[in-house]
Every structure is written in structure tokens, then in C-alpha cells.
Write an enzyme that holds these catalytic residues in place. Structure first.
Site, short mmCIF file in Angstrom:
data_model
loop_
_atom_site.label_atom_id
_atom_site.label_comp_id
_atom_site.label_asym_id
_atom_site.label_seq_id
_atom_site.Cartn_x
_atom_site.Cartn_y
_atom_site.Cartn_z
N CYS A 15 59.84 18.81 27.40
CA CYS A 15 60.52 19.54 26.49
C CYS A 15 59.60 19.40 25.11
O CYS A 15 58.73 18.50 24.73
CB CYS A 15 61.84 19.15 26.27
SG CYS A 15 62.77 20.43 25.54
N LYS B 258 71.88 23.29 32.56
CA LYS B 258 71.79 22.46 31.39
C LYS B 258 72.51 23.40 30.34
O LYS B 258 72.03 24.39 30.02
CB LYS B 258 70.43 22.13 30.70
CG LYS B 258 70.51 21.25 29.48
CD LYS B 258 69.26 21.09 28.90
CE LYS B 258 69.29 20.20 27.62
NZ LYS B 258 67.89 19.54 27.19
N LYS C 32 73.78 19.00 33.58
CA LYS C 32 74.07 18.14 32.37
C LYS C 32 74.67 18.92 31.45
O LYS C 32 74.46 20.17 31.25
CB LYS C 32 72.62 18.01 31.82
CG LYS C 32 72.38 17.33 30.58
CD LYS C 32 71.01 17.40 29.99
CE LYS C 32 71.07 16.87 28.74
NZ LYS C 32 69.68 16.99 27.90
C1 PBG Z 1 65.71 17.80 25.25
C2 PBG Z 1 66.62 17.14 25.68
C3 PBG Z 1 68.19 16.74 25.18
C4 PBG Z 1 68.72 15.74 25.87
C5 PBG Z 1 67.72 15.42 26.88
N1 PBG Z 1 66.61 16.18 26.80
C6 PBG Z 1 68.72 17.32 24.00
C7 PBG Z 1 68.76 18.86 23.68
O1 PBG Z 1 68.80 19.66 24.92
O2 PBG Z 1 69.22 19.25 22.70
C8 PBG Z 1 70.10 15.43 25.73
C9 PBG Z 1 70.29 13.96 26.19
C10 PBG Z 1 71.52 13.33 25.72
O3 PBG Z 1 72.50 14.04 25.16
O4 PBG Z 1 71.76 12.14 26.17
N2 PBG Z 1 65.78 19.02 25.21
#
Ligand code: PBG
Length: 325
Positions: free
Chosen positions: A120, A195, A248
Site C-alpha cells: 500500500c 476491504k 476486512k
Molecule cells: C493499509 C492498511 C490498513 C490496515 C491494513 N493495511 C489501514 C487502512 O486502510 O487505513 C488496517 C489494519 C488494522 O486496522 O489492523 N492500507
């Protein structure tokens, strides 16, 4: 069959019977342990909002990885916190970036551990969004190349699997294409396919310093109200070449996990995210519930919904419970 011919309690009467009729198993094989890498030496900085989770320098991350492997956990997922951020998130795909260094050291010292990387840009961009910002808008297509380069640099550093979490359209195909072109056609992609734009990522964003500086992630992460769209997102990622599909968060989305598991014949992962973890930790600290039991129940319910594997900050603690039997 009705009462009194049928009595549900007959098969609940002893631990032996309960073990025999148990439908869902949670084992250490199901766990993936998230780790946060920072620069420096001998750093193990506690993260306030995630009690029991640390920012590790690479040396300590290797130790934590070894402990996870020795506890029977097959995989870790590595997140990086870079020293500097810029508009294009260049540290995400730098040859000597923090994730690249961590991965190569872990693979060096604990070669049998499966090392997954989160792909990411949000930890690496100064604006904190998961893609490139153009005229105040998160631009999909110009982000794809950077995401693919990030994935490739992780794989070149030794990553066994890459996990894109940005939610840009088309990124799985882009990553698959570049990996294949470079000869890494055997490297699997675990896609954060469904997600959601969730408030349960709060503690993670503190841990990863990745909160967006303006706006929010609603233009790319999914609306919590939707489930048909989740199937569409997942199907797209399958068609683009994903090998493992992730949903997720996990606990508020068990219905999504269940439906995805019923409809898709690929392995299913679920991310028991930071907020889900911290809620249980906070309530346990207050004495409002039994933290260990709540942890095991939560993880078991994610398995029951249909997840084959669970990314969870509880991994080490759960492994300890499971190994005690
Ligand atoms: C990066 C990412 C996130 C999480 C995993 N990869 C944060 C987001 O999308 O803001 C969240 C993981 C967690 O809350 O444990 N994009």
C-alpha cells in the site's frame, strides 16, 4: 424430533463429548501475525492504542518472527513505517526501504516462515492516502504502477507473498502482470478484496502513522452497508489473478466472510483488525470480560464464518493458549 425425544444437552455433558461434536477448529496453522517495522537498532516501542504490539527495528522483528515460527505460526505480515514520506510514496518501492530490509533479514534468519508484505502507499505518502493524489482526488490509474513496483520490490527482497490493501481498481492484475514479467510467476497474491471503510482501523493508523491528512478513504474502500458489492469486488480480484481472498474487518463482517466463503473456491483470509483487538484488550483491562476467552471466541467465530486464515494481533497470545491445549 422435539423435546423430550431430542435433548440438545446430551452431547454437551462432558468435555470429551464437546470435543467430539465440535464443528470448528482453530489451530496455530490458521494464524498470521502482523508486525510493524521501523528503522534503528534494538527498538521495541509499545504502541499505545494496541497494547502488546510493538514497533520493532529489524533485529527485534527477526526475534519476534522466530518466536512466532517456534510457536507454530506459519506466517507473518510485515508493515513498514518509513523515516520520510513524500507525495509519491517513494519509500514504498525503494530497494532499501524498511519493509525490504525487514523481509530480507527475516527470510535470512527464519527461512521457513512465510513472509507476506502489505502492499500500500498510505504509510509512505505525505498525504496519507493509499494512491496518488491528483488535483485533490485519489487517482486510480496512476497509482497502479507504483503499487506494482512496491510489490515487485518486496518480492525481490524475498517476500513469499504480497498482499495489496489499497483498494485501487485493477491493482491485482497490474501486480500479477509485473511479477510474471519479472519471472515471479510462482509468487502468490493475497488480495484485500473486500476491504471496508471502517472506523475499526483507528489504532492501526496510530501504529502506522497512516491516517489521511485530508478527507477519508470512502472513495476507494467499501461502504459498510454493502455485501453484493463485496462479491463483485472479490470476483474481480479472482479474475485478475488473486490466489487468496481477504475480507476486512472480520467481526462486524462475519456475514461477508460467510458469503464469500460459500461462493468462492479460493482460500479465504479475514483480518481481525486493530480496533477489534483493542476493544477486547480495553474491556479486559477494565475487568469487564475475560480477555483470553473473548479472544478465543472471537477467533473461533471468524473460522466458523468460513475464514481459512486470520490475520490477528492476537496471534502469539492465541498460539500460547492453543499450544497449552
Ligand atoms: C493499509 C492498511 C490498513 C490496515 C491494513 N493495511 C489501514 C487502512 O486502510 O487505513 C488496517 C489494519 C488494522 O486496522 O489492523 N492500507
Amino acid at each position: 424430533m422435539l423435546f423430550p425425544d431430542y435433548r440438545g444437552r446430551r452431547v454437551r455433558a462432558s468435555e470429551g463429548l464437546r470435543r467430539m461434536v465440535r464443528e470448528t477448529r482453530l489451530t496455530t496453522d490458521n494464524l498470521i501475525y502482523p508486525l510493524f517495522a521501523v528503522s534503528g537498532k534494538n527498538v521495541a516501542e509499545p504502541i499505545d492504542a494496541l497494547p502488546g504490539v510493538y514497533h520493532y527495528s529489524v533485529d527485534n522483528m527477526v526475534k519476534a518472527s522466530k518466536e512466532a515460527f517456534d510457536a507454530g505460526i506459519p506466517a507473518v505480515i510485515v508493515f513498514g513505517i518509513p523515516d520520510k514520506k513524500d507525495p509519491l510514496g517513494t519509500q514504498a518501492y525503494a530497494k532499501n526501504g524498511i519493509v525490504q530490509k525487514a523481509v530480507s533479514e527475516i527470510k535470512n534468519k527464519v527461512p521457513e516462515l512465510v513472509v507476506i508484505t502489505d502492499v500500500c502507499l498510505c504509510q509512505y505518502t505525505d498525504h496519507g492516502h493509499c494512491g496518488v493524489v491528483e488535483k485533490g482526488v485519489i487517482d486510480n490509474d496512476s497509482s497502479l504502477d507504483l503499487l506494482a513496483r512496491t510489490a515487485l520490490s518486496h518480492v525481490k527482497a524475498g517476500a513469499d507473498m504480497v498482499a495489496p490493501s489499497d483498494m485501487m481498481d485493477g491493482r491485482v492484475a497490474e501486480i500479477r502482470g509485473l511479477l510474471d514479467e519479472e519471472g515471479f510467476y510462482e509468487t502468490p497474491i493475497m488480495s484485500y478484496a473486500a476491504k471496508y471503510c471502517s472506523s475499526f482501523y483507528g489504532p492501526f493508523r496510530e501504529a502506522a502513522h497512516s491516517a489521511p491528512k485530508f478527507g477519508d478513504r470512502r472513495t476507494y474502500q467499501m461502504d459498510p452497508a454493502n455485501i453484493r458489492e463485496a462479491i463483485r469486488e472479490v470476483t474481480m480480484d479472482v479474475e485478475e489473478g488473486a490466489d487468496i481472498i481477504m475480507v476486512k474487518p472480520a467481526l462486524p463482517y462475519l456475514d461477508v466472510i460467510s458469503q464469500v466463503a460459500n461462493e468462492i473456491d479460493l482460500p479465504i483470509a479475514a483480518y481481525n483488525v486493530s480496533g477489534e483487538y483493542s476493544m477486547i484488550k480495553a474491556a479486559a483491562k477494565m475487568g469487564w470480560l475475560d480477555g483470553t476467552k473473548a479472544m478465543m471466541e472471537a477467533l473461533t467465530s471468524i473460522r466458523r464464518a468460513g475464514a481459512d486464515m486470520i490475520l490477528t494481533y492476537f496471534a502469539m497470545e492465541a498460539a500460547e493458549v492453543l499450544n497449552k491445549g
